[in-house]
Write an enzyme that holds these catalytic residues in place. Structure first.
Site, mmCIF file in Angstrom:
data_model
loop_
_atom_site.group_PDB
_atom_site.id
_atom_site.type_symbol
_atom_site.label_atom_id
_atom_site.label_comp_id
_atom_site.label_asym_id
_atom_site.label_seq_id
_atom_site.Cartn_x
_atom_site.Cartn_y
_atom_site.Cartn_z
ATOM 1 N N LYS A 66 0.846 -1.210 0.000
ATOM 2 C CA LYS A 66 0.000 0.000 0.000
ATOM 3 C C LYS A 66 0.878 1.255 0.000
ATOM 4 O O LYS A 66 2.041 1.219 0.424
ATOM 5 C CB LYS A 66 -0.944 0.021 1.202
ATOM 6 C CG LYS A 66 -0.275 -0.043 2.596
ATOM 7 C CD LYS A 66 0.131 1.304 3.167
ATOM 8 C CE LYS A 66 0.837 1.197 4.523
ATOM 9 N NZ LYS A 66 1.533 2.422 4.918
ATOM 10 N N ALA B 78 9.729 0.018 4.812
ATOM 11 C CA ALA B 78 9.556 0.970 3.725
ATOM 12 C C ALA B 78 8.320 1.828 3.914
ATOM 13 O O ALA B 78 8.134 2.825 3.222
ATOM 14 C CB ALA B 78 9.455 0.215 2.406
ATOM 15 N N GLY B 79 7.422 1.430 4.839
ATOM 16 C CA GLY B 79 6.145 2.130 4.993
ATOM 17 C C GLY B 79 5.118 1.658 3.987
ATOM 18 O O GLY B 79 4.111 2.313 3.745
ATOM 19 N N GLY C 240 4.302 -4.176 4.169
ATOM 20 C CA GLY C 240 4.635 -5.521 3.695
ATOM 21 C C GLY C 240 4.188 -6.628 4.636
ATOM 22 O O GLY C 240 3.580 -7.618 4.207
ATOM 23 N N SER D 149 1.895 -6.429 6.958
ATOM 24 C CA SER D 149 0.425 -6.396 7.039
ATOM 25 C C SER D 149 -0.196 -7.065 5.818
ATOM 26 O O SER D 149 -1.218 -7.766 5.926
ATOM 27 C CB SER D 149 -0.077 -4.948 7.122
ATOM 28 O OG SER D 149 0.519 -4.292 8.202
ATOM 29 N N ASP E 32 -2.911 -1.818 10.109
ATOM 30 C CA ASP E 32 -2.998 -1.734 8.639
ATOM 31 C C ASP E 32 -3.601 -2.989 8.008
ATOM 32 O O ASP E 32 -3.908 -3.002 6.812
ATOM 33 C CB ASP E 32 -1.602 -1.529 8.033
ATOM 34 C CG ASP E 32 -1.057 -0.129 8.291
ATOM 35 O OD1 ASP E 32 -1.838 0.737 8.719
ATOM 36 O OD2 ASP E 32 0.152 0.077 8.068
HETATM 37 P P1 ATP Z 1 4.390 -0.512 7.654
HETATM 38 O O1 ATP Z 1 3.944 0.294 6.522
HETATM 39 O O2 ATP Z 1 3.350 -1.497 8.123
HETATM 40 O O3 ATP Z 1 5.020 0.276 8.770
HETATM 41 P P2 ATP Z 1 7.018 -1.399 7.154
HETATM 42 O O4 ATP Z 1 7.515 -1.326 5.767
HETATM 43 O O5 ATP Z 1 7.482 -0.324 8.058
HETATM 44 O O6 ATP Z 1 5.476 -1.477 7.042
HETATM 45 P P3 ATP Z 1 7.317 -4.221 7.339
HETATM 46 O O7 ATP Z 1 8.173 -4.367 6.156
HETATM 47 O O8 ATP Z 1 5.920 -4.639 7.205
HETATM 48 O O9 ATP Z 1 7.380 -2.706 7.852
HETATM 49 O O10 ATP Z 1 7.984 -4.981 8.567
HETATM 50 C C1 ATP Z 1 8.727 -4.345 9.555
HETATM 51 C C2 ATP Z 1 9.314 -5.392 10.487
HETATM 52 O O11 ATP Z 1 8.312 -6.327 10.873
HETATM 53 C C3 ATP Z 1 10.408 -6.194 9.815
HETATM 54 O O12 ATP Z 1 11.662 -5.656 10.094
HETATM 55 C C4 ATP Z 1 10.231 -7.598 10.362
HETATM 56 O O13 ATP Z 1 11.161 -7.856 11.393
HETATM 57 C C5 ATP Z 1 8.829 -7.647 10.966
HETATM 58 N N1 ATP Z 1 7.909 -8.565 10.247
HETATM 59 C C6 ATP Z 1 6.998 -9.360 10.817
HETATM 60 N N2 ATP Z 1 6.315 -10.061 9.892
HETATM 61 C C7 ATP Z 1 6.791 -9.703 8.695
HETATM 62 C C8 ATP Z 1 6.479 -10.084 7.357
HETATM 63 N N3 ATP Z 1 5.555 -11.012 7.064
HETATM 64 N N4 ATP Z 1 7.152 -9.479 6.362
HETATM 65 C C9 ATP Z 1 8.094 -8.547 6.636
HETATM 66 N N5 ATP Z 1 8.445 -8.162 7.885
HETATM 67 C C10 ATP Z 1 7.800 -8.725 8.911
#
Ligand code: ATP
Length: 293
Positions: A11, A97-98, A101, A103, A136
């Site tokens: 997203k 990355a925000g 992933g 979720s 999310d």
């Molecule tokens: P968001 O937009 O939800 O903040 P994000 O990009 O900041 O997403 P994610 O990539 O979803 O963060 O994941 C952040 C941390 O969550 C990762 O460093 C990992 O340790 C943990 N994690 C738990 N489950 C997963 C998964 N299925 N895929 C990726 N990371 C995961």
């Protein structure tokens, strides 16, 4: 059904504002969320018992810390299912990355496992279960283009999905989500007496022109202190496109293009920069999870 393959779509947030900080420390938001075609592939296989995970990326946990594990445990528990599931994750959505992933993977497990079990839960029940793990996840279950409220788990308005060509790029640097919120708390005095912006221009553009004028993300205010090279990337992309914005709490940046050719030309230019760890062209998607086979 013993095996199911699903795409779990990332997203972006064309609008992201914090409206208040609750007494429990969570932040309430007003955000427009949109599914894009960058996706992980999640394969579910029924097993005799327990939950196991494999992933092709070392930074993704393969135990009970994985969001996919947590939602599977809650769903199996909620429907009193004694058999288990193996979850294989092919990671293509950049992490930290925000782009939601983790979720997205969680949403794919909810939708897929529910399907394999004969759909004992409806979409609203899957979203409520997902919200108990991450704010999310309900959006990722529904997908498309939605204005959300609460801490991100509530649907305020379902919007049409504009057809857009989008480039997503990310520098090597990351920001932890708690660090980003903490920087904004300091900057805005814990959001006491804060006057939040409304997505008026963006909603009007989505409804009437099918584009994304009025992009805004409050987390860009934290970039100077936490991720200066991401701010430079955002400014560079803004010059090349109709508009560019940070994804969620960072650090991927997306840019909106009028056509695929211009988006691909920008991708080629960015691929020459070794400091950029991820660059991909994508389109908007009408759903967050898709069953492939
Ligand atoms: P968001 O937009 O939800 O903040 P994000 O990009 O900041 O997403 P994610 O990539 O979803 O963060 O994941 C952040 C941390 O969550 C990762 O460093 C990992 O340790 C943990 N994690 C738990 N489950 C997963 C998964 N299925 N895929 C990726 N990371 C995961």
């Amino acid at each position: 059904m013993e095996k199911l393959v699903l795409n779990a779509y990332a997203k972006i947030n064309p609008f992201l504002e914090i409206t208040s900080k609750r007494l429990d420390g969570y932040h309430e938001i007003d955000s427009v969320m949109m599914s894009v075609s960058i996706h992980d592939t999640v394969t579910l296989t029924r097993t005799d018992g327990g939950i196991t995970i494999t992933a092709d990326t070392p930074s993704v946990p393969t135990d009970s810390r994985n969001i996919a594990y947590k939602v599977a445990a809650r769903l199996l528990d909620a429907v009193n299912e004694t058999r288990g599931v193996h979850i294989d994750i092919k990671k293509r959505i950049p992490t930290e990355a925000g782009m939601g992933g983790g979720s997205a993977d969680g949403a794919a497990v909810l939708v897929g496992l529910n399907k394999m079990l004969g759909e004992p839960l409806c979409v609203d029940e899957l979203c409520a279960l997902g919200a108990s793990v991450g704010a999310d996840i309900p959006f990722c279950v529904r997908g498309g283009c939605i204005r959300v409220g609460g801490i991100g788990e509530k649907v305020a308005e379902t919007l049409p999905v504009p057809k857009l060509h989008i480039l997503v790029a990310k520098m090597g640097e990351g920001i932890s989500t708690p660090a980003a919120y903490s920087a904004l708390d300091s900057l805005y005095g814990d959001f006491v007496a804060y006057s939040p912006k409304a997505p008026t221009e963006l909603l009007c553009a989505i409804r009437n022109e099918g584009n994304l004028d009025g992009l805004y993300n409050i987390f860009e205010q934290a970039l100077d202190a936490l991720a200066p090279s991401t701010k430079m990337l955002k400014n560079r992309l803004a010059r090349l496109s109709r508009g560019a914005l940070l994804c969620g709490s960072g650090t991927a940046v997306f840019a909106v293009f009028d056509n695929e050719r211009d988006a691909l030309a920008a991708k080629t230019a960015l691929q020459k920069d070794s400091a950029i760890s991820f660059v991909e062209v994508c389109t908007t998607m009408p759903f967050g999870v898709e069953i492939i086979n």
